[in-house]
Design a protein around this motif. Structure first.
Motif, PDB file in Angstrom:
ATOM      1  N   LEU A 125      -0.352  35.497  -8.676  1.00  0.00           N
ATOM      2  CA  LEU A 125      -0.156  34.382  -9.481  1.00  0.00           C
ATOM      3  C   LEU A 125       0.489  34.675 -10.741  1.00  0.00           C
ATOM      4  CD1 LEU A 125      -3.666  32.631 -10.042  1.00  0.00           C
ATOM      5  CD2 LEU A 125      -1.244  31.715  -8.809  1.00  0.00           C
ATOM      6  N   SER A 126       0.456  36.229 -10.920  1.00  0.00           N
ATOM      7  CA  SER A 126       1.008  36.688 -12.729  1.00  0.00           C
ATOM      8  C   SER A 126       2.931  36.964 -11.446  1.00  0.00           C
ATOM      9  CB  SER A 126       0.658  38.103 -12.550  1.00  0.00           C
ATOM     10  OG  SER A 126      -0.681  38.353 -12.980  1.00  0.00           O
ATOM     11  N   SER A 129       4.487  33.008 -11.930  1.00  0.00           N
ATOM     12  CA  SER A 129       4.488  32.085 -12.903  1.00  0.00           C
ATOM     13  C   SER A 129       5.802  32.803 -13.498  1.00  0.00           C
ATOM     14  CB  SER A 129       3.098  32.622 -14.269  1.00  0.00           C
ATOM     15  OG  SER A 129       3.389  34.177 -13.671  1.00  0.00           O
ATOM     16  N   LYS A 130       6.337  33.764 -13.040  1.00  0.00           N
ATOM     17  CA  LYS A 130       7.358  33.737 -13.326  1.00  0.00           C
ATOM     18  C   LYS A 130       8.726  33.052 -13.014  1.00  0.00           C
ATOM     19  CE  LYS A 130       6.167  38.759 -13.675  1.00  0.00           C
ATOM     20  NZ  LYS A 130       6.239  40.089 -13.443  1.00  0.00           N
ATOM     21  N   MET A 132       8.360  30.359 -11.036  1.00  0.00           N
ATOM     22  CA  MET A 132       7.767  29.118 -10.687  1.00  0.00           C
ATOM     23  C   MET A 132       8.368  27.685 -11.509  1.00  0.00           C
ATOM     24  SD  MET A 132       4.536  26.889 -10.039  1.00  0.00           S
ATOM     25  CE  MET A 132       4.061  27.603 -11.683  1.00  0.00           C
ATOM     26  N   PRO A 133       8.544  27.710 -12.697  1.00  0.00           N
ATOM     27  CA  PRO A 133       8.847  27.020 -13.860  1.00  0.00           C
ATOM     28  C   PRO A 133      10.373  26.644 -13.206  1.00  0.00           C
ATOM     29  CG  PRO A 133       7.880  27.719 -14.594  1.00  0.00           C
ATOM     30  CD  PRO A 133       7.767  28.737 -13.532  1.00  0.00           C
ATOM     31  N   PHE A 157       3.466  25.795  -6.635  1.00  0.00           N
ATOM     32  CA  PHE A 157       2.348  25.290  -7.970  1.00  0.00           C
ATOM     33  C   PHE A 157       0.630  25.333  -7.377  1.00  0.00           C
ATOM     34  CE2 PHE A 157       0.696  22.181 -10.183  1.00  0.00           C
ATOM     35  CZ  PHE A 157       0.956  22.910 -12.391  1.00  0.00           C
ATOM     36  N   THR A 160      -1.273  27.521  -8.522  1.00  0.00           N
ATOM     37  CA  THR A 160      -2.219  27.541  -9.304  1.00  0.00           C
ATOM     38  C   THR A 160      -3.155  26.579 -10.003  1.00  0.00           C
ATOM     39  OG1 THR A 160       0.448  27.954 -10.993  1.00  0.00           O
ATOM     40  CG2 THR A 160      -1.576  27.049 -11.655  1.00  0.00           C
ATOM     41  N   SER A 164      -7.666  26.746 -10.401  1.00  0.00           N
ATOM     42  CA  SER A 164      -7.893  26.278 -11.697  1.00  0.00           C
ATOM     43  C   SER A 164      -9.374  25.793 -10.808  1.00  0.00           C
ATOM     44  CB  SER A 164      -7.058  25.255 -11.919  1.00  0.00           C
ATOM     45  OG  SER A 164      -6.920  24.212 -11.050  1.00  0.00           O
ATOM     46  N   SER A 214      -3.919  20.109 -13.405  1.00  0.00           N
ATOM     47  CA  SER A 214      -2.994  21.091 -12.638  1.00  0.00           C
ATOM     48  C   SER A 214      -3.201  20.126 -10.935  1.00  0.00           C
ATOM     49  CB  SER A 214      -4.346  21.890 -12.156  1.00  0.00           C
ATOM     50  OG  SER A 214      -3.116  22.852 -11.337  1.00  0.00           O
TER      51      SER A 214
END
Length: 232
Positions: A125-126, A129-130, A132-133, A157, A160, A164, A214
């Motif tokens: 995930l780390s 997340s860098k 993904m957006p 996504f 993520t 959650s 999410s």
């Protein structure tokens, strides 16, 4: 078939509003219960150290961290991080938070499966997340040309969203362990136990809303993806 994303978008808005309201309620509850002194007279630090000792955990340190409601357990360096107020306070709210975070330490020590799974997901995930957006943004912008970038964004996504939902049993279990221990150990009176339980319930609701938000966001992107395919 055309997929209408409007209902899903509405759910996202409702989840965002619900998240804000629950955060407000959580802070209100903690402020309220922080004003009521604990009859046992123990501080959050003392409660945390006592709970760790009772579970035979000797390699975890209890430290103070800046901020409010920034409390967390770090399995990497085995530290129970208590916000400055919780660390020093002698209240039902402090008892609830301190014991909850130690509940995660107990999970770690006993190899609780859900916590292990969540911890195993963190490195991936780390990394995800860098970028993904950017992938999602590019996917939406290029949707009329090709659906594949958005498809990749949806895949990323989904990790993520899975994280959650995996977090939920971890948080509920930690609260369950905390409440059982502070009751059995006589840390709190019946009235204080009710306050601690209420505070932890509102804290848990923040994770529930985050997971649902999410999921709604994921479904929104899926609806865009499916809609673009149907228009081809």
């Amino acid at each position: 078939m055309y997929y209408n994303s409007s209902p899903v978008f509405l759910i996202i808005i409702l989840a965002t509003v619900a998240g804000w309201l629950i955060q407000w309620r959580l802070r209100s509850k903690f402020n309220q219960y922080s004003q009521i002194g604990l009859q046992s007279g123990l501080s959050g630090k003392q409660i945390a150290e006592l709970m760790l000792a009772d579970h035979g955990i000797t390699d975890v340190r209890v430290i103070s961290t800046e901020g409010r409601l920034t409390d967390h357990y770090n399995p990497a360096d085995k530290t129970v991080n208590l916000s400055e107020a919780v660390y020093a306070e002698r209240s039902a709210a402090a008892a609830a938070v301190a014991a909850h975070e130690c509940g995660h330490a107990v999970q770690h020590a006993t190899a609780y499966s859900a916590l292990q799974f969540r911890s195993a997901m963190v490195p991936a995930l780390s990394a995800v997340s860098k970028f993904m957006p950017l992938v999602l943004m590019a996917g939406v912008l290029l949707l009329r040309t090709t659906p594949y970038p958005l498809g990749l964004g949806i895949l990323l996504f989904s990790l993520t969203t899975l994280f959650s939902f995996v977090t939920l049993p971890v948080e509920f279990d930690a609260s369950k362990r905390a409440l059982a221990w502070i009751d059995k150990r006589g840390i709190v009176t019946p009235q204080e136990h009710s306050m601690a339980k209420d505070a932890l319930w509102w804290a848990a609701m923040t994770y529930v809303v985050a997971a649902l938000s999410s999921l709604a966001t994921l479904l929104y992107y899926v609806s865009l993806f499916m809609g673009s395919r149907d228009r081809r």
